[in-house]
Design a protein around this motif. Structure first.
Motif, short mmCIF file in Angstrom:
data_model
loop_
_atom_site.label_atom_id
_atom_site.label_comp_id
_atom_site.label_asym_id
_atom_site.label_seq_id
_atom_site.Cartn_x
_atom_site.Cartn_y
_atom_site.Cartn_z
N LYS A 2 0.81 -1.20 0.00
CA LYS A 2 0.00 0.00 0.00
C LYS A 2 0.85 1.26 0.00
O LYS A 2 0.51 2.24 -0.64
CB LYS A 2 -0.94 0.01 1.21
N ASP A 3 1.91 1.27 0.77
CA ASP A 3 2.78 2.44 0.83
C ASP A 3 3.64 2.50 -0.41
O ASP A 3 4.28 1.53 -0.78
CB ASP A 3 3.71 2.38 2.05
N SER A 4 3.62 3.64 -1.06
CA SER A 4 4.50 3.78 -2.21
C SER A 4 5.90 4.13 -1.72
O SER A 4 6.07 4.68 -0.65
CB SER A 4 3.98 4.86 -3.16
N ILE A 5 6.86 3.79 -2.53
CA ILE A 5 8.24 4.11 -2.19
C ILE A 5 8.39 5.62 -2.28
O ILE A 5 8.00 6.22 -3.27
CB ILE A 5 9.21 3.40 -3.15
N PRO A 6 8.94 6.24 -1.24
CA PRO A 6 9.06 7.70 -1.26
C PRO A 6 9.96 8.19 -2.39
O PRO A 6 10.92 7.52 -2.77
CB PRO A 6 9.69 8.03 0.10
N ASP A 7 9.62 9.35 -2.91
CA ASP A 7 10.51 9.99 -3.86
C ASP A 7 11.63 10.67 -3.09
O ASP A 7 11.42 11.18 -2.00
CB ASP A 7 9.76 11.05 -4.68
N THR A 8 12.79 10.67 -3.65
CA THR A 8 13.93 11.34 -3.05
C THR A 8 14.40 12.42 -4.00
O THR A 8 14.58 12.17 -5.18
CB THR A 8 15.08 10.35 -2.78
N ARG A 9 14.56 13.60 -3.47
CA ARG A 9 15.07 14.69 -4.30
C ARG A 9 16.47 14.34 -4.79
O ARG A 9 17.31 13.87 -4.03
CB ARG A 9 15.12 15.99 -3.50
N HIS A 10 16.71 14.59 -6.05
CA HIS A 10 18.01 14.32 -6.64
C HIS A 10 19.11 15.09 -5.91
O HIS A 10 20.21 14.57 -5.71
CB HIS A 10 17.98 14.68 -8.13
N SER A 11 18.80 16.31 -5.46
CA SER A 11 19.80 17.11 -4.74
C SER A 11 20.21 16.43 -3.44
O SER A 11 21.38 16.51 -3.04
CB SER A 11 19.27 18.52 -4.46
N LEU A 12 19.28 15.76 -2.78
CA LEU A 12 19.62 15.03 -1.55
C LEU A 12 20.55 13.87 -1.87
O LEU A 12 21.57 13.68 -1.20
CB LEU A 12 18.36 14.52 -0.87
N ILE A 13 20.24 13.13 -2.89
CA ILE A 13 21.07 11.98 -3.27
C ILE A 13 22.49 12.43 -3.60
O ILE A 13 23.46 11.79 -3.22
CB ILE A 13 20.45 11.23 -4.46
N LEU A 14 22.62 13.55 -4.29
CA LEU A 14 23.95 14.05 -4.65
C LEU A 14 24.76 14.50 -3.44
O LEU A 14 25.99 14.47 -3.47
CB LEU A 14 23.83 15.20 -5.65
N ARG A 15 24.07 14.90 -2.36
CA ARG A 15 24.79 15.33 -1.16
C ARG A 15 25.26 14.16 -0.30
O ARG A 15 26.18 14.30 0.49
CB ARG A 15 23.89 16.25 -0.32
N LEU A 16 24.65 13.01 -0.44
CA LEU A 16 24.95 11.88 0.45
C LEU A 16 26.41 11.43 0.43
O LEU A 16 26.96 11.14 1.49
CB LEU A 16 24.02 10.70 0.14
N PRO A 17 27.07 11.35 -0.71
CA PRO A 17 28.45 10.86 -0.69
C PRO A 17 29.45 11.82 -0.03
O PRO A 17 30.55 11.42 0.30
CB PRO A 17 28.81 10.69 -2.17
N LYS A 18 29.07 13.05 0.18
CA LYS A 18 30.00 14.03 0.75
C LYS A 18 30.09 13.84 2.25
O LYS A 18 29.09 13.72 2.94
CB LYS A 18 29.54 15.45 0.40
N THR A 19 31.31 13.82 2.76
CA THR A 19 31.53 13.50 4.18
C THR A 19 30.99 14.55 5.13
O THR A 19 30.75 14.24 6.30
CB THR A 19 33.03 13.30 4.45
N ASP A 20 30.78 15.77 4.67
CA ASP A 20 30.30 16.82 5.57
C ASP A 20 28.78 17.00 5.52
O ASP A 20 28.26 18.01 5.96
CB ASP A 20 30.99 18.14 5.24
N GLN A 21 28.07 16.00 5.05
CA GLN A 21 26.63 16.13 4.85
C GLN A 21 25.80 15.32 5.85
O GLN A 21 24.95 14.52 5.48
CB GLN A 21 26.27 15.75 3.42
N GLN A 22 26.06 15.55 7.14
CA GLN A 22 25.29 14.83 8.15
C GLN A 22 23.80 15.14 8.06
O GLN A 22 22.96 14.27 8.29
CB GLN A 22 25.81 15.16 9.54
#
Length: 95
Positions: A2-22
């Protein structure tokens, strides 16, 4: 499901690999932790096992996020995440 998979903003995904992005990781966990937990529970895992598997999924994402690249017309980020989650669920059931 029933729950759809949430959309994730592309900008959030791009920030994830950066070490200073807690903050980005905090936001990511807020979005996906509840979804992944419900997914594991609906697939028959008890509370403890579901929480453990979700933690393993998150760790896998941390370890692999630098290698994820969006491909035009290719799989979306949430499909990639779902594949990781499904693989961890299969491994949990084998144990």
């Amino acid at each position: 499901m029933k729950d759809s998979i949430p959309d994730t903003r592309h900008s959030l995904i791009l920030r994830l690999p950066k070490t200073d992005q807690q903050q980005a990781w905090h936001e990511f966990v807020e979005i996906y932790d509840p979804f992944l937990y419900r997914y594991m529970r609906r697939r028959g895992l008890d509370d403890s096992a579901a929480r453990d598997v979700v933690q393993r999924v998150m760790l896998s994402v941390v370890q692999a996020i630098e290698r994820w690249e969006p491909i035009s017309g290719g799989p979306r980020f949430r499909n990639w995440l779902f594949t990781i989650a499904r693989n961890h669920l299969i491994n949990e059931r084998k144990n």
